[in-house]
Scaffold this motif. Structure first.
Motif, PDB file in Angstrom:
ATOM      1  N   ARG A   1     -20.525  15.410   9.445  1.00  0.00           N
ATOM      2  CA  ARG A   1     -20.555  15.136  10.836  1.00  0.00           C
ATOM      3  C   ARG A   1     -19.578  14.349  11.491  1.00  0.00           C
ATOM      4  NH1 ARG A   1     -26.093  12.939  12.410  1.00  0.00           N
ATOM      5  NH2 ARG A   1     -26.764  14.714  11.473  1.00  0.00           N
ATOM      6  N   TYR A   2     -18.943  13.462  10.418  1.00  0.00           N
ATOM      7  CA  TYR A   2     -17.805  12.314  10.702  1.00  0.00           C
ATOM      8  C   TYR A   2     -16.594  12.793  10.033  1.00  0.00           C
ATOM      9  CZ  TYR A   2     -21.957   9.295  11.763  1.00  0.00           C
ATOM     10  OH  TYR A   2     -22.714   8.508  12.426  1.00  0.00           O
ATOM     11  N   LYS A   3     -16.403  14.201   9.577  1.00  0.00           N
ATOM     12  CA  LYS A   3     -15.251  14.430   9.048  1.00  0.00           C
ATOM     13  C   LYS A   3     -14.162  14.737   9.688  1.00  0.00           C
ATOM     14  CE  LYS A   3     -14.415  18.372   7.791  1.00  0.00           C
ATOM     15  NZ  LYS A   3     -14.665  19.766   7.069  1.00  0.00           N
ATOM     16  N   ASP A   4     -14.414  15.325  10.875  1.00  0.00           N
ATOM     17  CA  ASP A   4     -13.185  15.555  11.860  1.00  0.00           C
ATOM     18  C   ASP A   4     -12.791  14.363  12.568  1.00  0.00           C
ATOM     19  OD1 ASP A   4     -13.373  18.108  11.362  1.00  0.00           O
ATOM     20  OD2 ASP A   4     -15.133  18.578  13.047  1.00  0.00           O
ATOM     21  N   MET A   5     -13.427  13.390  12.995  1.00  0.00           N
ATOM     22  CA  MET A   5     -13.126  12.111  13.834  1.00  0.00           C
ATOM     23  C   MET A   5     -12.612  11.172  12.709  1.00  0.00           C
ATOM     24  SD  MET A   5     -15.582   9.842  16.214  1.00  0.00           S
ATOM     25  CE  MET A   5     -16.015  11.200  17.231  1.00  0.00           C
TER      26      MET A   5
ATOM     27  N   PHE B   1     -17.408  21.823   0.018  1.00  0.00           N
ATOM     28  CA  PHE B   1     -18.132  22.124   1.032  1.00  0.00           C
ATOM     29  C   PHE B   1     -17.517  21.576   2.203  1.00  0.00           C
ATOM     30  CE2 PHE B   1     -20.971  20.332   4.283  1.00  0.00           C
ATOM     31  CZ  PHE B   1     -21.562  21.536   4.688  1.00  0.00           C
ATOM     32  N   LEU B   2     -16.702  20.458   1.934  1.00  0.00           N
ATOM     33  CA  LEU B   2     -15.969  19.542   3.160  1.00  0.00           C
ATOM     34  C   LEU B   2     -14.625  20.187   3.616  1.00  0.00           C
ATOM     35  CD1 LEU B   2     -17.140  16.142   2.292  1.00  0.00           C
ATOM     36  CD2 LEU B   2     -18.066  17.438   4.159  1.00  0.00           C
ATOM     37  N   TYR B   3     -13.864  20.608   2.403  1.00  0.00           N
ATOM     38  CA  TYR B   3     -12.464  20.769   2.770  1.00  0.00           C
ATOM     39  C   TYR B   3     -12.072  22.375   2.221  1.00  0.00           C
ATOM     40  CZ  TYR B   3     -12.421  15.715   2.938  1.00  0.00           C
ATOM     41  OH  TYR B   3     -12.558  14.458   3.386  1.00  0.00           O
ATOM     42  N   ARG B   4     -10.690  22.700   2.739  1.00  0.00           N
ATOM     43  CA  ARG B   4     -10.337  24.092   2.490  1.00  0.00           C
ATOM     44  C   ARG B   4     -10.038  24.108   0.796  1.00  0.00           C
ATOM     45  NH1 ARG B   4      -5.432  25.081   6.175  1.00  0.00           N
ATOM     46  NH2 ARG B   4      -5.245  22.787   5.584  1.00  0.00           N
ATOM     47  N   PHE B   5     -10.010  25.177   0.421  1.00  0.00           N
ATOM     48  CA  PHE B   5      -9.732  25.513  -1.192  1.00  0.00           C
ATOM     49  C   PHE B   5      -8.762  24.796  -1.771  1.00  0.00           C
ATOM     50  CE2 PHE B   5      -8.118  27.627  -4.767  1.00  0.00           C
ATOM     51  CZ  PHE B   5      -9.278  27.723  -5.663  1.00  0.00           C
TER      52      PHE B   5
ATOM     53  N   GLU C   1     -10.896   8.504   5.899  1.00  0.00           N
ATOM     54  CA  GLU C   1     -11.875   7.780   5.800  1.00  0.00           C
ATOM     55  C   GLU C   1     -12.806   8.369   4.765  1.00  0.00           C
ATOM     56  OE1 GLU C   1     -10.636   7.931   8.638  1.00  0.00           O
ATOM     57  OE2 GLU C   1     -10.157   5.941   9.632  1.00  0.00           O
ATOM     58  N   VAL C   2     -13.410   9.534   5.219  1.00  0.00           N
ATOM     59  CA  VAL C   2     -14.413  10.269   4.459  1.00  0.00           C
ATOM     60  C   VAL C   2     -13.623  10.707   3.093  1.00  0.00           C
ATOM     61  CG1 VAL C   2     -15.768  12.427   4.568  1.00  0.00           C
ATOM     62  CG2 VAL C   2     -15.399  10.964   6.596  1.00  0.00           C
ATOM     63  N   MET C   3     -12.347  11.206   3.133  1.00  0.00           N
ATOM     64  CA  MET C   3     -11.691  11.438   2.375  1.00  0.00           C
ATOM     65  C   MET C   3     -11.469  10.428   1.345  1.00  0.00           C
ATOM     66  SD  MET C   3      -7.915  13.295   1.669  1.00  0.00           S
ATOM     67  CE  MET C   3      -8.497  14.938   2.534  1.00  0.00           C
ATOM     68  N   PHE C   4     -10.993   9.245   1.560  1.00  0.00           N
ATOM     69  CA  PHE C   4     -10.919   8.165   0.563  1.00  0.00           C
ATOM     70  C   PHE C   4     -12.249   7.691   0.310  1.00  0.00           C
ATOM     71  CE2 PHE C   4     -10.692   3.410   0.350  1.00  0.00           C
ATOM     72  CZ  PHE C   4      -9.717   3.427  -0.650  1.00  0.00           C
ATOM     73  N   GLY C   5     -13.323   7.719   1.033  1.00  0.00           N
ATOM     74  CA  GLY C   5     -14.547   7.413   0.361  1.00  0.00           C
ATOM     75  C   GLY C   5     -14.982   8.276  -0.796  1.00  0.00           C
ATOM     76  N   VAL C   6     -14.744   9.617  -0.757  1.00  0.00           N
ATOM     77  CA  VAL C   6     -15.289  10.519  -1.616  1.00  0.00           C
ATOM     78  C   VAL C   6     -14.311  10.254  -2.929  1.00  0.00           C
ATOM     79  CG1 VAL C   6     -15.724  13.046  -2.233  1.00  0.00           C
ATOM     80  CG2 VAL C   6     -16.316  12.059   0.030  1.00  0.00           C
ATOM     81  N   VAL C   7     -13.119   9.998  -2.889  1.00  0.00           N
ATOM     82  CA  VAL C   7     -12.214   9.985  -3.896  1.00  0.00           C
ATOM     83  C   VAL C   7     -12.409   8.998  -4.652  1.00  0.00           C
ATOM     84  CG1 VAL C   7      -9.660   9.534  -4.415  1.00  0.00           C
ATOM     85  CG2 VAL C   7     -10.254  11.397  -2.885  1.00  0.00           C
TER      86      VAL C   7
END
Length: 328
Positions: A141-145, A178-182, A149-155
């Motif tokens: 829900r927050y990935k596009d906006m 699920f969140l990002y392209r292959f 930040e979302v990527m950094f949190g998961v990493v």
């Protein structure tokens, strides 16, 4: 036996009768026979038995020197005062690093966009497939906006789990799929696995080396010999271990610095070796909402392909060893 007065005695002016000579001879003979019939002292018999055992063990060895018994037990080497002090300091440093990492995790949570109460309860490291599904819905829900930040949190969460050998990285791999392209998901998984494993390697080198050498000296000796035997093909063996579930990843991370695996070989082998299993996790992430358990990510077909890839990773090392034998 009859004795007569010899001319030597007569010339010396000594008169010795024949009876006296016979009496002295008989007494001397009886004493010598008694000494020959008396038993040997107990200590002498024990010494002879002990010497016999030593000689028999030496004869089994095929040399004139007695060999050590084959069932020699390795005893724990007592730590010196300096080693104990250094280990305590290392444990304090490890605790400090862990607390700092928790603080970094909390900071990442604080800079994340404002969440409502129903979403906050799902912002946690997933422990099962249901947790991964709910976390994926929130992050999607927050990935596009808030892309970075979302990527950094998961990493950061992924590296944290890998660094301290905490279970849960498989669900984060599925979540990244699920969140990002292959291509992006594959690179992130390989990067996080390599960085986290390298940090775990460093912590084990800091703290675990002394502890493992103290409690398992025999194991360390065996592992070191095995590494020395395959030192020219360590990269291929690292690929094989990462692709197969023979040894858990946390065990490989902790044991590698102790048995002498070089850091570059370890890090690069991890980056490349986790790629094939990550492909399966990414494919599972594309159907995350349809999954019922983590075992759905690995079918018999995918496991067969993974096994073939693992076996192929050993081929260059085997060919190199055969080539060396032919040259030698």
């Amino acid at each position: 036996m009859d004795f007569e007065n010899t001319p030597l005695l007569e010339s010396a002016g000594i008169e010795v009768s024949e009876k006296e000579l016979n009496r002295n001879y008989k007494s001397t003979k009886s004493e010598s026979s008694a000494n020959s019939m008396s038993p040997a002292p107990a200590t002498t018999q024990k010494q002879q038995q002990h010497n016999g055992k030593i000689n028999s063990s030496a004869s089994h060895n095929g040399t004139g020197v007695a060999s050590a018994p084959s069932n020699v037990q390795y005893k724990k080497n007592p730590m010196s005062a300096a080693d104990r002090t250094a280990t305590k300091k290392s444990l304090v440093i490890l605790a400090g690093i862990f607390v700092t990492s928790l603080a970094a995790m909390f900071y990442v949570y604080m800079i994340f966009p404002e969440l409502n109460e129903s979403e906050k309860q799902h912002m946690k490291i997933p422990r099962d497939i249901q947790d991964a599904k709910m976390l994926a819905k929130v992050l999607d829900r927050y990935k596009d906006m808030y892309y970075f930040e979302v990527m950094f949190g998961v990493v950061v969460a992924y590296v944290f789990l890998q660094t301290f050998a905490i279970p849960g990285s498989l669900f984060l791999s599925i979540l990244l799929g699920f969140l990002y392209r292959f291509p992006i998901a594959l690179f992130l998984i390989c990067f996080c696995s390599s960085v986290g494993a390298t940090l775990c390697y460093s912590l084990s080198n800091l703290v675990g080396r002394r502890l493992i050498k103290h409690f398992w000296p025999k194991k360390i000796s065996e592992w070191s010999k095995h590494v020395d035997k395959h030192r020219d093909s360590l990269f291929n063996y690292m690929l094989f271990l990462r692709m197969t579930p023979i040894l858990p990843n946390w065990f490989i991370n902790l044991a590698s610095p102790v048995i002498g695996v070089p850091l570059f070989t370890f890090a690069f082998g991890t980056f490349c070796g986790v790629a094939p299993p990550s492909v399966l996790a990414i494919q599972a992430g594309k159907t995350l909402q349809k999954m019922t358990s983590s075992s759905d990510a690995f079918s018999w077909t995918s496991m067969g392909v993974l096994t073939v890839c693992a076996c192929l990773s050993l081929v260059p090392g085997l060919l190199k060893n055969k080539l060396k034998k032919k040259i030698a």
